[in-house]
Design an enzyme around this catalytic site. Structure first.
Site, PDB file in Angstrom:
ATOM      1  N   THR A  78      -2.011   1.739   6.247  1.00 27.34           N
ATOM      2  CA  THR A  78      -1.430   0.570   5.587  1.00 27.34           C
ATOM      3  C   THR A  78      -1.299  -0.541   6.611  1.00 27.34           C
ATOM      4  O   THR A  78      -0.767  -0.320   7.694  1.00 27.34           O
ATOM      5  CB  THR A  78      -0.051   0.874   4.969  1.00 27.34           C
ATOM      6  OG1 THR A  78       0.569  -0.374   4.612  1.00 27.34           O
ATOM      7  CG2 THR A  78       0.863   1.618   5.919  1.00 27.34           C
ATOM      8  N   GLY A  79      -1.827  -1.711   6.285  1.00 30.61           N
ATOM      9  CA  GLY A  79      -1.715  -2.796   7.248  1.00 30.61           C
ATOM     10  C   GLY A  79      -2.745  -3.867   6.991  1.00 30.61           C
ATOM     11  O   GLY A  79      -3.184  -4.041   5.856  1.00 30.61           O
ATOM     12  N   THR A  83       0.841  -1.189   0.000  1.00 32.43           N
ATOM     13  CA  THR A  83       0.000   0.000   0.000  1.00 32.43           C
ATOM     14  C   THR A  83       0.880   1.245   0.000  1.00 32.43           C
ATOM     15  O   THR A  83       1.907   1.280   0.664  1.00 32.43           O
ATOM     16  CB  THR A  83      -0.936   0.043   1.225  1.00 32.43           C
ATOM     17  OG1 THR A  83      -1.702  -1.142   1.246  1.00 32.43           O
ATOM     18  CG2 THR A  83      -1.860   1.240   1.195  1.00 32.43           C
ATOM     19  N   ARG A  91     -11.534  -9.428  -3.387  1.00 30.73           N
ATOM     20  CA  ARG A  91     -11.307  -8.950  -2.018  1.00 30.73           C
ATOM     21  C   ARG A  91     -10.938  -7.460  -2.047  1.00 30.73           C
ATOM     22  O   ARG A  91     -10.054  -7.050  -2.779  1.00 30.73           O
ATOM     23  CB  ARG A  91     -10.199  -9.754  -1.347  1.00 30.73           C
ATOM     24  CG  ARG A  91      -9.844  -9.276   0.080  1.00 30.73           C
ATOM     25  CD  ARG A  91      -8.707  -8.282   0.094  1.00 30.73           C
ATOM     26  NE  ARG A  91      -8.306  -7.927   1.458  1.00 30.73           N
ATOM     27  CZ  ARG A  91      -7.351  -7.030   1.742  1.00 30.73           C
ATOM     28  NH1 ARG A  91      -6.724  -6.414   0.773  1.00 30.73           N
ATOM     29  NH2 ARG A  91      -7.041  -6.765   2.985  1.00 30.73           N
ATOM     30  N   VAL A  92     -11.634  -6.675  -1.241  1.00 36.69           N
ATOM     31  CA  VAL A  92     -11.339  -5.259  -1.134  1.00 36.69           C
ATOM     32  C   VAL A  92     -10.910  -4.969   0.296  1.00 36.69           C
ATOM     33  O   VAL A  92     -11.578  -5.401   1.239  1.00 36.69           O
ATOM     34  CB  VAL A  92     -12.574  -4.403  -1.508  1.00 36.69           C
ATOM     35  CG1 VAL A  92     -12.287  -2.922  -1.323  1.00 36.69           C
ATOM     36  CG2 VAL A  92     -12.980  -4.683  -2.952  1.00 36.69           C
ATOM     37  N   GLY A  93      -9.791  -4.289   0.458  1.00 32.03           N
ATOM     38  CA  GLY A  93      -9.285  -3.950   1.789  1.00 32.03           C
ATOM     39  C   GLY A  93      -9.745  -2.569   2.219  1.00 32.03           C
ATOM     40  O   GLY A  93     -10.741  -2.041   1.722  1.00 32.03           O
ATOM     41  N   ASP A  94      -9.000  -1.977   3.147  1.00 30.30           N
ATOM     42  CA  ASP A  94      -9.399  -0.701   3.721  1.00 30.30           C
ATOM     43  C   ASP A  94      -9.072   0.504   2.840  1.00 30.30           C
ATOM     44  O   ASP A  94      -9.712   1.552   2.962  1.00 30.30           O
ATOM     45  CB  ASP A  94      -8.712  -0.499   5.077  1.00 30.30           C
ATOM     46  CG  ASP A  94      -7.191  -0.503   4.941  1.00 30.30           C
ATOM     47  OD1 ASP A  94      -6.654  -1.419   4.297  1.00 30.30           O
ATOM     48  OD2 ASP A  94      -6.542   0.417   5.463  1.00 30.30           O
ATOM     49  N   GLY A 118      -5.836  -4.858   6.373  1.00 29.24           N
ATOM     50  CA  GLY A 118      -7.008  -4.083   5.964  1.00 29.24           C
ATOM     51  C   GLY A 118      -8.299  -4.440   6.667  1.00 29.24           C
ATOM     52  O   GLY A 118      -9.091  -3.564   6.996  1.00 29.24           O
TER      53      GLY A 118
END
Lengths: 334, 304
Positions: A248-249, A197, A225-228, A251
């Protein structure tokens, strides 16, 4: 450095800045290139120099926008676009690959003066997802477009699509292979590097905050898949009333905790300093739930935070008080 | 107080013109809301979890063609149903969501699978449907979701006649919030989004913190309305932080966020329940299809 004020006057105003409403607003830019297992012992001098150069290039390009009186929105767009184009970082070209071997990209941008926001998720053919997120913000009534619909919107706005192969690099193919093997062995992938990220937060001379984040997500992730990162409030948030944050991390933890917004809510409602709020959210709340990662954050006064509970985070910060730092390890200046 | 339990549901907020809603249709809506409310309440009454209660209530609203979710969802500009849903368990802040799915009969169930069976929170599009198949959830053709009324509505919208997504049957969306006897809070939201929307557009419903949020000891929230505004305002989480960090009552917090949304130019409504099982239902539109029932004997269905 071009400046509308006479040097002597500038010095005087900068000294009096916190108390003096007519003072030129401080400007600042903070960037990250991902948090994760970033340790001296695992980094060669050549790799370290290359990461530092990549971060410095994005930091200075974004800062130059602010320095010539440009908007925070343009500064974060510039910094993030450069990291998207840099194959070392997990965004744009060189993004990590999903289970099917494709880069699947997410990005978001938020203008703290609006609030206005735009985001895209799960796109496969957009060279600079951050620019598409900005188009969604500026040219559509929507905030979030995903998948084929987002790419249709890109074409309607004259964005040139690129083939999937543009994003793939040998390194990411190797990492995917390793992750697949690790999955097959039901073992946790060993020595995973940064969870990737890239992101930026900026404060411009007009006092506007902006935040932007772009990512390829997780290696070997499930299709779709969608993260933060593209979720406003989770991985990206900006409000001139409180703060701007890019995360970043892990998500999924950021989404559940609405982490970026939570930092700003602690600043606005609990009257914590930006650093205290970031510390509480990363080292207490995120830590407690088992999540790892980091954030960069800026408040309207130009206070900045770069904090993480992972071993390291690629990061850089520069402001009009003369600060300019690039860091990656836990023991570098935060 | 710990044995208190309650559920609140909504079937969308928006312009509900009395003229468009004949007496007969109104009865249908009320019946549909009652079915969902009571089925969810029965789960709580039987000692079931708030998570099961909101899943049950939302699934029933998804199956009911009157509401803009599941069967009878609003259609995109190319005539397809494209569905979003989210669920959140206030116990450990677990959450699951899906967006832009076209073949999943009950999106709220898939959202729950994402929460319980995957390491992710949000899956979108074809990837979400792949996960559904991996989880043995049968897919249905997109035609399953299309109703004559929604086709008519889409055509009217495309001719430039502004119609409401709520009636026929506005901004749609269904949702439920509950607090069970054990004190656990849960929220779920499901929607077809806006009529004539651009394919790929995702609103607030599946975004944790925007349209859906639950945190034990604080509150559970499900929203309906002009999604883009709810995303920018992080509406559902705003309500919870106002309660948790500033000590506002749930009702004050919900009113405040509706004012913030109105100032931005966005309308809609929210249902919420607090840790003491007190339901709140507020909206800035003409109406909101809604219902609430609790262990103290309150049972209410309302539209205007």
């Amino acid at each position: 450095m071009s400046h509308p004020f006479k040097p002597a006057l500038v010095c005087l105003l900068l000294l009096a800045a916190p108390a003096f409403a007519a003072a030129p607003h401080p400007i600042a830019l903070v960037i990250h290139g991902g948090a994760g297992v970033i340790e001296r012992t695992k980094m060669t001098p050549a790799a370290e120099a290359s990461y530092r150069a990549g971060l410095a290039a994005a930091l200075d390009a974004g800062y130059a926008v602010l320095d010539r009186g440009g908007s925070s929105l343009d500064a974060v767009t510039t910094a993030v676009r450069m990291m998207e184009d840099d194959p070392q970082f997990n965004a744009g070209r060189g993004a990590v690959l999903n289970h099917h071997g494709d880069a699947e990209l997410d990005a978001a941008i938020m203008d703290g003066s609006g609030p206005h926001a735009g985001a895209v998720a799960a796109v496969h053919h957009v060279k600079n997802p951050i620019e598409l997120a900005r188009l969604v913000m500026e040219q559509s009534p929507h905030v979030l477009l995903v998948g084929d619909g987002a790419e249709e919107f890109a074409l309607e706005h004259g964005v040139v699509l690129v083939p999937r192969t543009y994003f793939r690099t040998e390194r990411r193919e190797r990492e995917l292979e390793e992750a697949r093997k690790a999955e097959a062995a039901r073992a946790k992938a060993a020595g995973v590097t940064a969870s990737g990220t890239v992101g930026a937060v900026a404060l411009d001379r007009a006092g506007n905050l902006a935040a932007a984040t772009s990512t390829g997500g997780l290696t070997n992730k499930h299709l779709g898949r969608v993260g933060d990162s593209p979720l406003i409030g989770a991985g990206t948030y900006a409000s001139n009333e409180s703060c701007a944050v890019s995360g970043t991390g892990d998500g999924e933890y950021y989404i559940r905790q609405v982490l970026a917004y939570d930092i700003c809510a602690l600043v606005a409602y609990r009257h914590l300093s930006l650093q205290q709020a970031v510390h509480a959210v990363i080292h207490e709340k995120l830590q407690r739930t088992g999540g790892t990662g980091g954030v960069i954050a800026l408040d309207p006064a130009g206070h900045m935070a770069m904090d993480f509970n992972s071993p390291g985070m690629f990061r850089g910060a520069r402001d009009s008080q003369g600060k300019r730092v690039i860091g990656m390890y836990g023991d570098d200046l935060k | 107080m710990s044995a208190a339990y309650a559920i609140a549901i909504h079937g969308g907020a928006g312009a509900v013109p009395r003229a468009a809603l004949t007496a007969e249709r109104e009865v249908h809506y009320r019946k549909g809301l009652e079915r969902a409310l009571d089925a969810g309440y029965v789960v709580l009454e039987g000692g079931g979890s708030s998570l099961d209660a909101v899943t049950t209530a939302v699934r029933i609203l998804e199956d009911d063609p009157l509401f803009n979710a599941g069967h009878g969802a609003a259609l995109t500009r190319d005539g397809a149903a494209e569905l979003d849903a989210a669920i959140m368990d206030g116990r450990q802040l677990r959450a699951g969501a899906v967006a832009s799915v076209r073949h999943v009969k009950n999106p709220v169930e898939l959202a729950r699978r994402v929460m319980e069976k995957s390491r992710h929170v949000l899956l979108v599009g074809a990837g979400a449907e792949e996960f559904a198949l991996e989880e043995q959830l049968p897919l249905v053709p997109n035609l399953y979701f299309r109703t004559a009324e929604r086709v008519e509505q889409l055509e009217a919208e495309q001719r430039g006649t502004r119609v409401s997504d709520l009636v026929p049957c506005t901004t749609g969306t269904v949702g439920a919030v509950a607090r069970d006897a054990a004190g656990n809070l849960a929220a779920a939201t499901s929607t077809g989004g806006m009529t004539n929307k651009r394919p790929g557009r995702v609103g607030d419903s599946p975004i944790i913190g925007a349209g859906t949020y639950a945190k034990n000891g604080v509150c559970a929230v499900s929203a309906t309305g002009h999604g883009e505004y709810f995303i920018r305002a992080v509406a559902a989480h705003h309500v919870c932080t106002a309660v948790e960090y500033r000590g506002l009552s749930l009702e004050q917090a919900v009113r405040e966020v509706l004012q913030i949304l109105s100032a931005l130019g966005g309308d809609g409504g929210l249902i919420a329940v607090d840790r003491d099982a007190v339901p709140v239902m507020q909206f800035s539109t003409d109406g909101m299809f809604r219902g609430a029932r609790d262990a103290r004997g309150r049972r209410e269905i309302a539209i205007y």
